[in-house]
Design a protein around this motif. Structure first.
Motif, PDB file in Angstrom:
ATOM      1  N   LEU A 205       0.831  -1.204   0.000  1.00 28.51           N
ATOM      2  CA  LEU A 205       0.000   0.000   0.000  1.00 28.51           C
ATOM      3  C   LEU A 205       0.866   1.254   0.000  1.00 28.51           C
ATOM      4  CD1 LEU A 205      -2.606  -0.869   2.817  1.00 28.51           C
ATOM      5  CD2 LEU A 205      -3.007  -0.963   0.349  1.00 28.51           C
ATOM      6  N   ILE A 206       0.336   2.300  -0.628  1.00 32.65           N
ATOM      7  CA  ILE A 206       0.895   3.643  -0.479  1.00 32.65           C
ATOM      8  C   ILE A 206      -0.219   4.515   0.082  1.00 32.65           C
ATOM      9  CG2 ILE A 206       1.810   5.672  -1.650  1.00 32.65           C
ATOM     10  CD1 ILE A 206       3.061   3.812  -3.701  1.00 32.65           C
ATOM     11  N   CYS A 207       0.042   5.150   1.206  1.00 35.88           N
ATOM     12  CA  CYS A 207      -0.953   5.992   1.874  1.00 35.88           C
ATOM     13  C   CYS A 207      -0.374   7.395   1.995  1.00 35.88           C
ATOM     14  CB  CYS A 207      -1.282   5.437   3.256  1.00 35.88           C
ATOM     15  SG  CYS A 207      -2.587   6.345   4.090  1.00 35.88           S
ATOM     16  N   LEU A 208      -1.056   8.374   1.423  1.00 39.02           N
ATOM     17  CA  LEU A 208      -0.503   9.731   1.398  1.00 39.02           C
ATOM     18  C   LEU A 208      -1.548  10.775   1.746  1.00 39.02           C
ATOM     19  CD1 LEU A 208      -1.489  11.071  -1.612  1.00 39.02           C
ATOM     20  CD2 LEU A 208       0.050   9.287  -2.379  1.00 39.02           C
ATOM     21  N   LEU A 209      -1.073  11.897   2.263  1.00 38.98           N
ATOM     22  CA  LEU A 209      -1.943  13.037   2.496  1.00 38.98           C
ATOM     23  C   LEU A 209      -2.389  13.540   1.129  1.00 38.98           C
ATOM     24  CD1 LEU A 209      -3.063  14.900   4.769  1.00 38.98           C
ATOM     25  CD2 LEU A 209      -1.174  16.435   4.248  1.00 38.98           C
ATOM     26  N   ASP A 210      -3.697  13.559   0.901  1.00 37.77           N
ATOM     27  CA  ASP A 210      -4.245  13.820  -0.436  1.00 37.77           C
ATOM     28  C   ASP A 210      -4.321  15.323  -0.701  1.00 37.77           C
ATOM     29  OD1 ASP A 210      -5.317  13.363  -2.890  1.00 37.77           O
ATOM     30  OD2 ASP A 210      -7.240  12.585  -2.175  1.00 37.77           O
ATOM     31  N   LYS A 211      -3.149  15.924  -0.765  1.00 42.65           N
ATOM     32  CA  LYS A 211      -3.055  17.370  -0.943  1.00 42.65           C
ATOM     33  C   LYS A 211      -2.079  17.671  -2.065  1.00 42.65           C
ATOM     34  CE  LYS A 211      -2.282  21.614   1.750  1.00 42.65           C
ATOM     35  NZ  LYS A 211      -3.420  22.317   1.140  1.00 42.65           N
ATOM     36  N   ASP A 212      -2.416  18.623  -2.930  1.00 42.53           N
ATOM     37  CA  ASP A 212      -1.571  18.944  -4.077  1.00 42.53           C
ATOM     38  C   ASP A 212      -0.208  19.442  -3.611  1.00 42.53           C
ATOM     39  OD1 ASP A 212      -3.709  18.307  -5.704  1.00 42.53           O
ATOM     40  OD2 ASP A 212      -4.409  20.386  -5.856  1.00 42.53           O
TER      41      ASP A 212
ATOM     42  N   GLY B  10       3.415  14.437   3.009  1.00 41.93           N
ATOM     43  CA  GLY B  10       3.870  13.169   3.574  1.00 41.93           C
ATOM     44  C   GLY B  10       3.138  11.959   3.037  1.00 41.93           C
ATOM     45  N   ARG B  11       3.847  10.835   3.019  1.00 46.36           N
ATOM     46  CA  ARG B  11       3.227   9.576   2.624  1.00 46.36           C
ATOM     47  C   ARG B  11       3.962   8.419   3.295  1.00 46.36           C
ATOM     48  NH1 ARG B  11       5.708   6.679  -1.858  1.00 46.36           N
ATOM     49  NH2 ARG B  11       7.422   7.869  -2.781  1.00 46.36           N
ATOM     50  N   PHE B  12       3.265   7.283   3.374  1.00 46.24           N
ATOM     51  CA  PHE B  12       3.831   6.041   3.888  1.00 46.24           C
ATOM     52  C   PHE B  12       3.699   4.960   2.818  1.00 46.24           C
ATOM     53  CE2 PHE B  12       2.439   8.358   7.644  1.00 46.24           C
ATOM     54  CZ  PHE B  12       3.499   8.209   8.523  1.00 46.24           C
ATOM     55  N   SER B  13       4.745   4.192   2.617  1.00 48.10           N
ATOM     56  CA  SER B  13       4.654   2.996   1.772  1.00 48.10           C
ATOM     57  C   SER B  13       4.728   1.782   2.693  1.00 48.10           C
ATOM     58  CB  SER B  13       5.767   2.970   0.727  1.00 48.10           C
ATOM     59  OG  SER B  13       7.049   2.948   1.319  1.00 48.10           O
ATOM     60  N   ILE B  14       3.707   0.931   2.595  1.00 46.90           N
ATOM     61  CA  ILE B  14       3.570  -0.237   3.473  1.00 46.90           C
ATOM     62  C   ILE B  14       3.777  -1.474   2.610  1.00 46.90           C
ATOM     63  CG2 ILE B  14       2.072  -1.409   5.127  1.00 46.90           C
ATOM     64  CD1 ILE B  14       0.458   1.240   5.307  1.00 46.90           C
TER      65      ILE B  14
ATOM     66  N   TYR C  10       7.874   9.100   3.911  1.00 45.25           N
ATOM     67  CA  TYR C  10       8.458  10.081   3.010  1.00 45.25           C
ATOM     68  C   TYR C  10       7.909  11.464   3.349  1.00 45.25           C
ATOM     69  CZ  TYR C  10       9.846   6.117   0.079  1.00 45.25           C
ATOM     70  OH  TYR C  10      10.406   4.954  -0.391  1.00 45.25           O
ATOM     71  N   SER C  11       8.767  12.450   3.256  1.00 46.32           N
ATOM     72  CA  SER C  11       8.351  13.831   3.456  1.00 46.32           C
ATOM     73  C   SER C  11       9.103  14.697   2.454  1.00 46.32           C
ATOM     74  CB  SER C  11       8.653  14.297   4.887  1.00 46.32           C
ATOM     75  OG  SER C  11       8.190  15.613   5.103  1.00 46.32           O
ATOM     76  N   GLY C  12       8.366  15.558   1.748  1.00 48.12           N
ATOM     77  CA  GLY C  12       9.003  16.388   0.735  1.00 48.12           C
ATOM     78  C   GLY C  12       9.618  15.577  -0.386  1.00 48.12           C
ATOM     79  N   GLY C  13       9.093  14.367  -0.610  1.00 51.62           N
ATOM     80  CA  GLY C  13       9.591  13.503  -1.660  1.00 51.62           C
ATOM     81  C   GLY C  13      10.817  12.693  -1.288  1.00 51.62           C
ATOM     82  N   GLN C  14      11.280  12.775  -0.037  1.00 54.20           N
ATOM     83  CA  GLN C  14      12.472  12.059   0.389  1.00 54.20           C
ATOM     84  C   GLN C  14      12.137  11.090   1.527  1.00 54.20           C
ATOM     85  OE1 GLN C  14      15.391  15.004   1.468  1.00 54.20           O
ATOM     86  NE2 GLN C  14      15.850  15.517  -0.657  1.00 54.20           N
TER      87      GLN C  14
ATOM     88  N   HIS D 280      -1.053  -2.861  14.107  1.00 50.42           N
ATOM     89  CA  HIS D 280       0.251  -2.218  14.182  1.00 50.42           C
ATOM     90  C   HIS D 280       0.102  -0.758  13.767  1.00 50.42           C
ATOM     91  CE1 HIS D 280       2.820  -5.768  14.788  1.00 50.42           C
ATOM     92  NE2 HIS D 280       1.982  -6.410  13.985  1.00 50.42           N
ATOM     93  N   ALA D 281       0.629   0.141  14.576  1.00 53.45           N
ATOM     94  CA  ALA D 281       0.630   1.551  14.206  1.00 53.45           C
ATOM     95  C   ALA D 281       1.635   1.770  13.084  1.00 53.45           C
ATOM     96  CB  ALA D 281       0.972   2.416  15.407  1.00 53.45           C
ATOM     97  N   VAL D 282       1.205   2.472  12.037  1.00 49.35           N
ATOM     98  CA  VAL D 282       2.067   2.838  10.920  1.00 49.35           C
ATOM     99  C   VAL D 282       2.674   4.213  11.163  1.00 49.35           C
ATOM    100  CG1 VAL D 282       2.091   3.386   8.453  1.00 49.35           C
ATOM    101  CG2 VAL D 282       0.773   1.425   9.289  1.00 49.35           C
ATOM    102  N   GLY D 283       1.832   5.155  11.582  1.00 48.34           N
ATOM    103  CA  GLY D 283       2.251   6.528  11.822  1.00 48.34           C
ATOM    104  C   GLY D 283       1.017   7.393  11.903  1.00 48.34           C
ATOM    105  N   TYR D 284       1.195   8.705  11.831  1.00 52.18           N
ATOM    106  CA  TYR D 284       0.026   9.579  11.871  1.00 52.18           C
ATOM    107  C   TYR D 284       0.215  10.776  10.947  1.00 52.18           C
ATOM    108  CZ  TYR D 284       2.560  12.796  15.033  1.00 52.18           C
ATOM    109  OH  TYR D 284       3.467  13.660  15.578  1.00 52.18           O
ATOM    110  N   PHE D 285      -0.938  11.329  10.541  1.00 52.00           N
ATOM    111  CA  PHE D 285      -1.002  12.601   9.838  1.00 52.00           C
ATOM    112  C   PHE D 285      -1.743  13.582  10.738  1.00 52.00           C
ATOM    113  CE2 PHE D 285      -0.792   9.695   6.144  1.00 52.00           C
ATOM    114  CZ  PHE D 285       0.256  10.282   5.441  1.00 52.00           C
ATOM    115  N   SER D 286      -1.243  14.813  10.824  1.00 55.01           N
ATOM    116  CA  SER D 286      -1.899  15.839  11.632  1.00 55.01           C
ATOM    117  C   SER D 286      -2.053  17.092  10.784  1.00 55.01           C
ATOM    118  CB  SER D 286      -1.061  16.129  12.889  1.00 55.01           C
ATOM    119  OG  SER D 286      -1.762  16.980  13.773  1.00 55.01           O
TER     120      SER D 286
END
Length: 291
Positions: free
Chosen positions: A28-35, A63-67, A76-80, A97-103
């Motif tokens: 999975l790829i989970c990302l903040l759905d913002k341009d 930000g995004r997470f690849s699972i 990933y943040s800022g593409g890195q 399992h906690a993956v992380g969080y978006f705030s």
């Protein structure tokens, strides 16, 4: 690849919160759905300290997470890539399992949703009361398919697991009051518990049973999986019930030749047939990976 979107409805407006893309190998790829936007006044948290980011004029993704099927998770943040953690492989998850969080600072800071532009196979919506206009934090969890949503949120169910996005509390420094923030969870293991090829095979075998099999991608190409990882990248022979059909192997990148699958087109007298599912015409598949 399938796409799911999680929206926030605040008043009469629907905003894009998360976009989740499921790949053919179960990852999975989970990302903040913002341009993407230029980075201005960015701050990152590193070992408990706030560090100013260098301003960038070029738009950068949020930000995004690849699972991954192995249980390896990248933030990933800022593409890195910033962080890597390890949990149980996705085919044998025993608990959440906690993956992380978006705030996010406020709902209004998200981008609006347009069904004609922001297509998805699944769209789920969280309603936020109109009087709430403050920071919202969402914890990402992944666990067995029967995983329940512990607090207000949404669960996306897949073949072997459920991904949950649910509300959580976050204590952030005042300097981050106007910032979008994401962070990875703590790691469970120090390293991957299984290799990539074995993880993908076990994932599909848990769904479809033991043995090798062929699945079809959305674009019309096919992938044949072996029953076990082989000594090297295999070649393959396919016998059809009609002489007009043949295969055209699709090569993998030279740096990434898997030992457990072959990707290919099925050709008929008109060339690559991307429109029809022709698996019913396959009589046998034979792999060869001799040294």
């Amino acid at each position: 690849m399938s796409t799911a979107r999680i929206l926030i409805k605040h008043g009469d407006v629907r905003y894009r919160l998360l976009k989740v893309e499921a790949a053919s190998d179960g990852s999975l790829i989970c990302l903040l759905d913002k341009d993407p936007q230029p980075l201005k006044g960015g701050i990152r948290v590193e070992t408990g300290k706030l560090i100013a980011e260098a301003d960038l004029e070029k738009p950068v993704p949020y930000g995004r997470f690849s699972i991954h099927t192995t249980g390896e998770i990248h933030r990933y943040s800022g593409g890195q890539r910033k962080d890597t953690i390890h949990i149980e492989p996705l085919h044998q998850l025993t608990k959440a399992h906690a993956v992380g969080y978006f705030s996010i600072p406020t709902p209004e800071r998200l981008d609006t949703y347009d069904a004609s532009k922001h297509t998805a196979d699944v769209v789920e919506t969280l309603e936020i009361p109109t009087e709430v206009s403050e920071r919202l934090t969402f914890l990402l969890e992944i666990g067995p398919k029967a995983l329940k949503v512990a607090t207000y949120g949404i669960g996306l169910s897949y073949e072997l697991y459920t991904l949950v996005s649910r509300s959580a509390a976050a204590r952030l420094p005042e300097e981050l009051a106007a910032s979008f923030v994401e962070a990875a969870a703590l790691t469970v293991f120090d390293s991957r518990q299984i290799q990539k090829d074995e993880a993908e095979l076990r994932f599909y075998q848990k769904i479809y049973g033991q043995g090798s099999f062929v699945f079809r991608e959305n674009g019309g190409a096919y992938v044949a999986l072996t029953s076990v990882p082989m000594a090297r990248a295999p070649t393959m022979r396919v016998e059809f019930d009609g002489s007009e059909l043949s295969i055209e192997t699709i090569p993998f990148d030279a740096q990434n030749k898997p030992t457990h699958k072959v990707r290919f087109w099925i050709r008929d007298k008109g060339g690559r047939n991307k429109q029809h599912d022709l698996r019913e015409h396959i009589r046998s598949v034979v792999f060869d990976a001799r040294l």
